[in-house]
Design a protein around this motif. Structure first.
Motif, PDB file in Angstrom:
ATOM      1  N   ASP B 128     -27.352 -26.222  23.094  1.00 44.38           N
ATOM      2  CA  ASP B 128     -26.137 -25.428  22.849  1.00 44.38           C
ATOM      3  C   ASP B 128     -25.414 -25.899  21.607  1.00 44.38           C
ATOM      4  OD1 ASP B 128     -26.470 -23.777  24.957  1.00 44.38           O
ATOM      5  OD2 ASP B 128     -25.175 -24.888  26.312  1.00 44.38           O
ATOM      6  N   LEU B 129     -25.503 -27.200  21.333  1.00 45.68           N
ATOM      7  CA  LEU B 129     -24.825 -27.721  20.152  1.00 45.68           C
ATOM      8  C   LEU B 129     -25.741 -27.734  18.945  1.00 45.68           C
ATOM      9  CD1 LEU B 129     -22.841 -30.606  21.807  1.00 45.68           C
ATOM     10  CD2 LEU B 129     -22.107 -28.320  21.306  1.00 45.68           C
ATOM     11  N   GLY B 130     -26.908 -27.108  19.061  1.00 50.61           N
ATOM     12  CA  GLY B 130     -27.755 -26.945  17.890  1.00 50.61           C
ATOM     13  C   GLY B 130     -28.856 -27.962  17.737  1.00 50.61           C
ATOM     14  N   ALA B 131     -29.125 -28.767  18.770  1.00 45.39           N
ATOM     15  CA  ALA B 131     -30.181 -29.769  18.655  1.00 45.39           C
ATOM     16  C   ALA B 131     -31.325 -29.417  19.594  1.00 45.39           C
ATOM     17  CB  ALA B 131     -29.638 -31.151  18.997  1.00 45.39           C
ATOM     18  N   ILE B 132     -32.351 -28.786  19.062  1.00 43.46           N
ATOM     19  CA  ILE B 132     -33.485 -28.354  19.873  1.00 43.46           C
ATOM     20  C   ILE B 132     -34.249 -29.551  20.427  1.00 43.46           C
ATOM     21  CG2 ILE B 132     -35.828 -27.386  19.601  1.00 43.46           C
ATOM     22  CD1 ILE B 132     -34.008 -25.186  20.062  1.00 43.46           C
ATOM     23  N   THR B 133     -34.244 -30.663  19.709  1.00 42.91           N
ATOM     24  CA  THR B 133     -35.016 -31.841  20.120  1.00 42.91           C
ATOM     25  C   THR B 133     -34.688 -32.249  21.549  1.00 42.91           C
ATOM     26  OG1 THR B 133     -34.752 -32.525  17.856  1.00 42.91           O
ATOM     27  CG2 THR B 133     -35.698 -34.111  19.358  1.00 42.91           C
ATOM     28  N   GLY B 134     -33.398 -32.306  21.848  1.00 46.90           N
ATOM     29  CA  GLY B 134     -32.974 -32.747  23.161  1.00 46.90           C
ATOM     30  C   GLY B 134     -33.559 -31.902  24.266  1.00 46.90           C
ATOM     31  N   PHE B 135     -33.612 -30.618  24.032  1.00 46.91           N
ATOM     32  CA  PHE B 135     -34.151 -29.684  25.021  1.00 46.91           C
ATOM     33  C   PHE B 135     -35.576 -30.072  25.410  1.00 46.91           C
ATOM     34  CE2 PHE B 135     -36.313 -25.590  25.819  1.00 46.91           C
ATOM     35  CZ  PHE B 135     -35.569 -25.164  26.890  1.00 46.91           C
ATOM     36  N   LEU B 136     -36.391 -30.357  24.400  1.00 48.17           N
ATOM     37  CA  LEU B 136     -37.792 -30.676  24.688  1.00 48.17           C
ATOM     38  C   LEU B 136     -37.916 -32.016  25.406  1.00 48.17           C
ATOM     39  CD1 LEU B 136     -39.245 -29.503  21.300  1.00 48.17           C
ATOM     40  CD2 LEU B 136     -39.310 -28.288  23.441  1.00 48.17           C
ATOM     41  N   TYR B 137     -37.082 -32.971  25.031  1.00 50.33           N
ATOM     42  CA  TYR B 137     -37.154 -34.283  25.666  1.00 50.33           C
ATOM     43  C   TYR B 137     -36.708 -34.203  27.124  1.00 50.33           C
ATOM     44  CZ  TYR B 137     -38.119 -36.635  21.282  1.00 50.33           C
ATOM     45  OH  TYR B 137     -38.712 -37.054  20.124  1.00 50.33           O
ATOM     46  N   GLY B 138     -35.651 -33.431  27.350  1.00 53.13           N
ATOM     47  CA  GLY B 138     -35.172 -33.283  28.722  1.00 53.13           C
ATOM     48  C   GLY B 138     -36.221 -32.645  29.605  1.00 53.13           C
ATOM     49  N   PHE B 139     -36.877 -31.613  29.102  1.00 53.98           N
ATOM     50  CA  PHE B 139     -37.886 -30.918  29.903  1.00 53.98           C
ATOM     51  C   PHE B 139     -39.129 -31.764  30.101  1.00 53.98           C
ATOM     52  CE2 PHE B 139     -37.230 -26.530  31.206  1.00 53.98           C
ATOM     53  CZ  PHE B 139     -35.927 -26.376  30.817  1.00 53.98           C
ATOM     54  N   ARG B 140     -39.447 -32.604  29.136  1.00 56.64           N
ATOM     55  CA  ARG B 140     -40.615 -33.474  29.268  1.00 56.64           C
ATOM     56  C   ARG B 140     -40.471 -34.374  30.491  1.00 56.64           C
ATOM     57  NH1 ARG B 140     -40.519 -38.253  25.183  1.00 56.64           N
ATOM     58  NH2 ARG B 140     -38.822 -38.735  26.588  1.00 56.64           N
ATOM     59  N   ASP B 141     -39.292 -34.965  30.673  1.00 57.45           N
ATOM     60  CA  ASP B 141     -39.104 -35.897  31.779  1.00 57.45           C
ATOM     61  C   ASP B 141     -38.895 -35.173  33.098  1.00 57.45           C
ATOM     62  OD1 ASP B 141     -39.334 -37.805  29.875  1.00 57.45           O
ATOM     63  OD2 ASP B 141     -37.185 -38.006  29.586  1.00 57.45           O
ATOM     64  N   MET B 361     -18.496 -24.957  28.060  1.00 57.85           N
ATOM     65  CA  MET B 361     -19.272 -24.326  29.134  1.00 57.85           C
ATOM     66  C   MET B 361     -20.480 -25.172  29.474  1.00 57.85           C
ATOM     67  SD  MET B 361     -19.034 -20.432  28.017  1.00 57.85           S
ATOM     68  CE  MET B 361     -20.578 -20.050  28.720  1.00 57.85           C
ATOM     69  N   SER B 362     -21.031 -25.804  28.462  1.00 57.32           N
ATOM     70  CA  SER B 362     -22.186 -26.647  28.694  1.00 57.32           C
ATOM     71  C   SER B 362     -21.813 -27.861  29.535  1.00 57.32           C
ATOM     72  CB  SER B 362     -22.739 -27.091  27.352  1.00 57.32           C
ATOM     73  OG  SER B 362     -24.097 -27.247  27.420  1.00 57.32           O
ATOM     74  N   THR B 363     -20.654 -28.451  29.270  1.00 54.54           N
ATOM     75  CA  THR B 363     -20.280 -29.624  30.054  1.00 54.54           C
ATOM     76  C   THR B 363     -19.813 -29.243  31.444  1.00 54.54           C
ATOM     77  OG1 THR B 363     -18.113 -29.556  29.019  1.00 54.54           O
ATOM     78  CG2 THR B 363     -19.695 -31.108  28.129  1.00 54.54           C
ATOM     79  N   LEU B 364     -19.411 -27.983  31.637  1.00 56.32           N
ATOM     80  CA  LEU B 364     -19.111 -27.551  33.008  1.00 56.32           C
ATOM     81  C   LEU B 364     -20.393 -27.365  33.794  1.00 56.32           C
ATOM     82  CD1 LEU B 364     -16.236 -24.937  32.833  1.00 56.32           C
ATOM     83  CD2 LEU B 364     -16.201 -27.163  33.883  1.00 56.32           C
ATOM     84  N   ASP B 365     -21.515 -27.229  33.099  1.00 64.67           N
ATOM     85  CA  ASP B 365     -22.834 -27.079  33.708  1.00 64.67           C
ATOM     86  C   ASP B 365     -22.866 -25.867  34.640  1.00 64.67           C
ATOM     87  OD1 ASP B 365     -25.406 -27.550  34.244  1.00 64.67           O
ATOM     88  OD2 ASP B 365     -25.121 -29.328  35.471  1.00 64.67           O
TER      89      ASP B 365
END
Lengths: 164, 373
Positions: B128-141, B361-365
């Motif tokens: 959401d904040l523009g960092a695609i990297t985090g998305f892939l790392y989160g899904f990997r684990d 909104m992202s931190t409200l999850d």
């Protein structure tokens, strides 16, 4: 918004910012040079070797043995357990050739895959373990009507000794 | 020129804009009607109902076993905990004695669910904040946890592993081994999360001091879960009203007092460590015994009202069942955490910019099916 008081703080913050960015880049750089740690699967290519877990719920199947016999008595316990009306059991009257008595047997075990939520309640409900969940997962078809299946093979019979 | 222009002069005019229902950062079909003054948000009005499936009404025709699988579809990221909530309510009504083994297994899988949910949240927060990297790392684990679920429960997301009285089947022989492997792996990988996002200068600038909500507002809106704890509101049901095996494990309730987006972020990051700590204590001590207490095939709850609360990954989920001694309930009400958390968005967002709203909104999850049901 922070107020910058002096030139030292100004450059200090720039230095801190660059350092924090490099910390993140270190991680991505590490994975760039260690391709062995990449975990993705090459799905369509590995279809032959891909094995799903035993308990994976793909679709409901009626178990048939080599003599084309199944264990379903047509009791409709699965039909009642299903929350969505996925299973329809159509029974027929059958006359036993030896004793001459008329008994209930399944004519069609209809399964609407399109309505199934894979909750496993039908499998638990079955008193004779006639159905199970298969591990198939490639369910896409071009026509919706193909998702309605008749699970009993043509000409299949009830396994002897199940009804007792 | 015309008089209208001279009247307006340099003054600005408020205008409306629709964010959603098809907006990638709302994570689902949520429509926010924003009143804006330039880029500054004056008011946020959430409009819901785009994926309302009337789950509460459907429960009134289903048997108690069938209700469980519908709750998978509410907050799909903490589906095991939702299932557990319904089962605990039914078991309370039947006054069933649940085997110790069931309680421990439920707690372990609940905490794994919470971990998986927070991993996905962390990845999506970065995106959401523009960092695609985090998305892939989160899904990997997260993939490793879904593998554990797939092996033991039979499904990756909508597991439906709980039944009133216990579990659908016993744990898989590999369950303990796999969970321990995952814990050892993830303890090494969690510092990566911190390095990638927590200390990052862009991330800090976009979350620190943004989306502030006071403890009083949090309590009056009923914001629970990590979002409430980011404002210093001690609301962890696992501590306040322990259920399942939470009374025998030692863990900290994470509290931050800043009340901004960064505090809510840090609560979840620390909760992941606490979840792993809880699983560490239980994974070697699963008692022997049955995986299910004996129940009748047709469950009829005695007439009356039953209420049970649990702590999902998003906050407090309450299940309220009114029974009239039939095989399906007279009325079911779910108090879903997402709905209450969303109501605080207006207070948080006033005076902030549109780009900050995405971070808030992202931190409200938010999980939209949880809000609409």
């Amino acid at each position: 918004m922070r107020i910058i008081k002096n030139i030292g703080q100004y450059f200090g913050e720039i230095f801190h910012a660059i350092k924090s960015l490099l910390t993140g880049m270190k991680i991505t750089g590490y994975y760039f040079f260690h391709p062995k740690e990449i975990v993705t699967q090459q799905y369509p290519e590995n279809r032959d070797t891909l094995k799903m877990f035993d308990r994976f719920r793909g679709e409901v199947v009626l178990i048939h043995d080599s003599n084309n016999e199944h264990r379903c008595t047509g009791c409709s316990a699965c039909e009642l357990a299903c929350p969505n009306g996925t299973i329809e059991i159509i029974n027929k009257k059958e006359i036993d050739p030896e004793t001459g008595k008329s008994t209930k047997a399944i004519d069609q075990f209809v399964y609407h895959l399109s309505m199934c939520t894979f909750c496993n309640l039908c499998i638990i409900a079955c008193p004779t373990d006639a159905i199970k969940m298969a591990q198939t997962f490639e369910h896409s078809v071009f026509d919706r009507s193909k998702l309605t299946k008749v699970l009993n093979n043509p000409g299949s019979k009830l396994m002897p000794g199940i009804r007792e | 020129m015309s008089t209208e222009q001279t009247v307006l002069g340099n003054e600005t005019q408020e205008y409306f804009i629709n964010m959603g229902p098809q907006h990638p950062s709302t994570h689902g079909v949520l429509r926010l009607l924003l009143t804006l003054d330039g880029e500054i948000i004056r008011k946020v009005e959430p409009h819901m109902g785009y994926i309302h499936r009337s789950i509460e009404k459907m429960c009134e025709k289903d048997s108690y076993q069938q209700i469980v699988h519908l709750t998978d579809r509410m907050d799909y990221l903490s589906c095991h905990i939702n299932n557990e909530a319904v089962c605990l309510t039914v078991e309370m009504g039947l006054q069933l004695e649940i085997p110790e083994r069931v309680k421990v297994i439920r707690t372990i899988i609940s905490e794994l669910t919470r971990l998986a949910s927070h991993q996905l949240w962390w990845g999506v927060m970065g995106m959401d904040l523009g960092a695609i990297t985090g998305f892939l790392y989160g899904f990997r684990d997260r993939e490793l946890i879904t593998d554990i679920f797939e092996e033991t429960c039979g499904a990756r997301l909508t597991m439906n592993y709980n039944v009133p009285g216990g579990l659908m089947f016993d744990i898989h022989p590999n369950f303990q081994k796999r969970t321990k492997e995952f814990l050892a792996y993830f303890k090494k990988k969690l510092p990566e999360y911190e390095e990638l996002l927590t200390g990052n200068v862009i991330f800090e600038e976009r979350t620190k001091g943004i989306g502030y909500i006071s403890k009083e507002d949090v309590i009056s809106y009923g914001v629970t879960g990590p979002s409430g704890r980011g404002s210093g509101f001690a609301c962890d049901i696992r501590k306040l009203h322990p259920y399942s095996a939470y009374d025998r494990v030692e863990f900290k309730e994470i509290l931050y007092n800043e009340g901004d987006s960064y505090a809510r972020y840090m609560v979840r990051m620390d909760e992941m460590k606490e979840s792993m700590h809880i699983i560490d204590q239980l994974i070697d001590n699963i008692p022997e015994g049955d995986y299910k207490a004996k129940t009748k095939a047709v469950i009829k709850l005695p007439a009356g009202e039953y209420y049970q609360r649990v702590e999902t990954a998003r906050g407090e989920l309450g299940v309220y069942i009114i029974s009239d001694n039939k095989k399906s309930p007279y009325r079911v009400k779910f108090r879903s955490p997402g709905f209450s958390n969303l109501s605080a968005l207006d207070t948080m967002a006033k005076g902030c910019k549109i780009a900050d709203l995405v971070a808030m909104m992202s931190t409200l999850d938010l999980v939209i099916p949880d809000i609409d049901r």
